[in-house]
Motif scaffolding. Structure first.
Motif, mmCIF file in Angstrom:
data_model
loop_
_atom_site.group_PDB
_atom_site.id
_atom_site.type_symbol
_atom_site.label_atom_id
_atom_site.label_comp_id
_atom_site.label_asym_id
_atom_site.label_seq_id
_atom_site.Cartn_x
_atom_site.Cartn_y
_atom_site.Cartn_z
ATOM 1 N N ASP A 23 -3.940 -6.072 4.676
ATOM 2 C CA ASP A 23 -3.045 -5.431 3.704
ATOM 3 C C ASP A 23 -3.514 -4.065 3.201
ATOM 4 O O ASP A 23 -2.696 -3.151 3.074
ATOM 5 N N ASN B 13 0.925 0.540 4.147
ATOM 6 C CA ASN B 13 1.644 1.063 2.988
ATOM 7 C C ASN B 13 3.136 1.031 3.276
ATOM 8 O O ASN B 13 3.565 0.782 4.400
ATOM 9 N N GLY B 14 3.913 1.262 2.240
ATOM 10 C CA GLY B 14 5.355 1.324 2.387
ATOM 11 C C GLY B 14 5.959 0.023 2.880
ATOM 12 O O GLY B 14 5.573 -1.072 2.465
ATOM 13 N N ALA C 60 3.584 -2.630 4.455
ATOM 14 C CA ALA C 60 2.854 -3.427 3.469
ATOM 15 C C ALA C 60 3.754 -4.490 2.859
ATOM 16 O O ALA C 60 3.340 -5.639 2.674
#
Length: 628
Positions: A169, A173-174, A177
């Motif tokens: 994790d 990102n974005g 994630a």
């Protein structure tokens, strides 16, 4: 300089300056593009081309690292496309070229990827075990965690797979994630409470606070009540945790509707119409059929006094199923078999008696609720009871390091701790070598290992030492059990002090080799009477209707048979907990809470044969008769 000269000179200067700026801008742009082109190729970045494209770029690569990365990319694509021959050839070439730690890891990851593609997930996991992630780039680390998670999932290790995604994790990102976090939560919701608590403890020991937060919140979601205060406390300790948005604590539930119908125990002697909930479709259809066959054979033996109507518990939502069942005039429900379906039933309105075929960690007690299961926890508790009844006080449990081992340890220790005589020692192992190490630690004396002395050595302590191990229970196959006993005998040498050995149903197997059976001499084994060939006539009937049945299917057949036999006598047995009947699964009796107990039959190996420890039950179980 004249005024005219000055006027001509200034515009000329700015024109030159503009040209210089334009050229420098172009140069900067070209330098930026050149830098991007010269960036090293990531061997585990996204696959955007076919394998031949990657291979065609190798000759024009500007560095050995890029040539190596292009071969890795080509091999990855070939593995995913199923071209084993060319993928193997490239992997062999890469294995010869790999010199740096990164390159050697790349070869291992490719090997694991291909093993997984071929359905050898356990071997693939072994191939990537112990990889040092520190020298790897972000793309490779992400690939590693994704691959590890997929392999763990294929081997049924959902909590471990979630753990890999938790480690992944921080690299995302974005939207990536967000999707990863949803998958983590989905896997953790399918994990059991005990496993989650073990992962919480492990994460806390390793200072992985965010991981501990995931596991702890999933454990909170399993709680039947009190979720709101537990969640509030969790939020204080884990602010801004990504799992916060994925969980909403349940409102404090009222007592399950089914438990509100406590109007006294309904007499079951006159019941005729029975609804049976089983998973007749899906992956549990085969074991469900074995249980169904047992019910039918029990009814046949009683003269078909009952009318069974079968419902697929996977066919529709539980409230709709129960509504349909009551509309059809059922007087009693047998089932469901799946634990989550039992939970759904408990939350539904139903006024007729229910004989559930599974038990929950926290289950409501109601006048007309009965529970019947063949859980590892229940068998382990009976083994603990037997060991204690034999006067043993310091048992050692040798268990595999898997979910069955966890459940067995939980069932055994839940009973053992209730005796207030200390904790049983649990030793878990994942391989034969690890088992040998465990045995040396537990039994090998003060010089054997750093852990020696934690449990007193059998070989050096006198028989009257209050701390010595006096009993060993093994969750093992007969061959494994004989091998373990032989190893212990070698370790103990000529010592006259010997533990008592106990085995459960996992160790019961017909057709043992003579040397294996002889090696088990002196060991006690507990199992269902009919799985010990104490009811040959009934076993022959079962083999006729289920000719291809395995050991587990025969156990479920016996459970179905006993459930059918019990129906007319449920209420009487519950009101008289000391009253028993002989069943296929064991000596049956019912607690005041409605839990059906089936006591194991204990036998002992002597001269390579199993001999009965205790008085044998009747050779044929009684047909279901109305309670008098």
């Amino acid at each position: 300089m004249s005024r005219i000269s000055k006027l001509r000179t200034v515009p000329h200067f700015w024109w030159l300056f503009a040209i210089v700026l334009l050229l420098s801008g172009c140069a900067a742009g070209n330098h930026s593009e050149s830098s991007a082109e010269n960036a090293p190729i990531s061997a585990f970045g996204p696959l955007t081309k076919n394998s031949q494209w990657y291979l065609s770029q190798i000759d024009s690569a500007t560095s050995p690292e890029d040539r190596f990365a292009l071969q890795v990319l080509a091999a990855r694509r070939l593995i995913l496309d199923g071209d084993r021959t060319q993928a193997n050839a490239i992997q062999q070439q890469l294995a010869r070229e790999a010199t740096t730690p990164r390159q050697k890891v790349a070869v291992r990851l490719l090997n694991a990827l291909q093993l997984g593609k071929q359905g050898q997930s356990s071997k693939a996991l072994n191939r990537i075990a112990g990889i040092d992630l520190r020298p790897l780039d972000n793309n490779t680390v992400q690939f590693y965690y994704r691959l590890q998670s997929e392999l763990l999932l294929r081997t049924g290790q959902k909590t471990a797979a979630a753990n890999s995604l938790i480690s992944l994790d921080p690299y995302l990102n974005g939207e990536q994630a967000s999707k990863n976090q949803q998958q983590i939560w989905s896997l953790l919701k399918e994990s059991d409470s005990n496993t989650l608590k073990n992962y919480v403890n492990a994460a806390e020991r390793m200072k992985r606070e965010k991981a501990a937060g995931w596991f702890e919140l999933a454990a909170i979601s399993k709680e039947a009540k009190g979720q709101q205060p537990l969640f509030a406390d969790w939020q204080k300790r884990h602010p801004n945790h990504p799992a916060t948005a994925l969980f909403t604590p349940a409102a404090e539930p009222a007592q399950p509707a089914i438990a509100q119908n406590n109007q006294g125990i309904t007499t079951t002697s006159d019941i005729q119409k029975v609804a049976v909930l089983l998973p007749l479709s899906g992956k549990l259809a085969l074991p469900a059929n074995a249980l169904k066959t047992g019910l039918d054979q029990s009814n046949l033996a009683s003269g078909n006094k009952l009318t069974f109507t079968y419902y697929d518990e996977n066919s529709m939502p539980m409230p709709e199923l129960l509504n349909k069942i009551q509309q059809n005039g059922a007087q009693l429900v047998i089932g469901p078999l799946q634990k989550n379906k039992v939970e759904q039933l408990f939350a539904s309105h139903i006024s007729i008696p229910v004989l559930a075929l599974n038990q929950l960690d926290s289950q409501p007690a109601a006048d007309n609720l009965y529970y019947f299961s063949l859980s590892p926890e229940d068998e382990a508790a009976q083994i603990a009871q037997k060991i204690h009844a034999d006067g043993m006080k310091h048992p050692l449990l040798l268990l595999p390091s898997n979910s069955l081992g966890e459940r067995t340890a939980t069932g055994f220790n839940n009973y053992w701790k209730s005796l207030d005589i200390g904790d049983a020692t649990v030793a878990k192992f994942r391989s034969r070598d690890e088992l040998q190490t465990v045995l040396r630690q537990k039994l090998g004396g003060t010089a054997a290992s750093a852990h020696a002395g934690e449990v007193q050595s059998l070989a050096t302590d006198p028989a009257n030492d209050p701390n010595r191990i006096d009993a060993i229970f093994m969750l093992a196959s007969p061959f494994e059990a004989s091998s373990i006993k032989s190893s212990i005998d070698i370790m103990l040498g000529a010592s006259p002090v010997r533990p008592a050995y106990y085995l459960g149903s996992k160790s019961n197997s017909s057709g043992l080799r003579a040397d294996v059976a002889l090696a088990l001499n002196g060991m006690q084994l507990g199992d269902m009477p009919w799985m010990l060939n104490k009811m040959p006539d009934e076993l022959a009937k079962a083999n006729t209707v289920l000719p291809q049945a395995s050991g587990d299917q025969l156990r479920l057949y016996a459970m179905g048979y006993d459930a059918g036999t019990l129906i007319p006598q449920l209420s009487e047995l519950r009101q008289n907990p000391e009253k028993t009947i002989n069943g296929l699964t064991g000596i049956l009796h019912i607690t005041t809470d409605g839990v059906i107990m089936h006591d194991l039959l204990w036998t002992r190996y002597a001269s390579g044969q199993l001999t009965t420890n205790e008085p044998e039950p009747a050779t044929t179980p009684p047909a279901a008769q109305p309670a008098q």
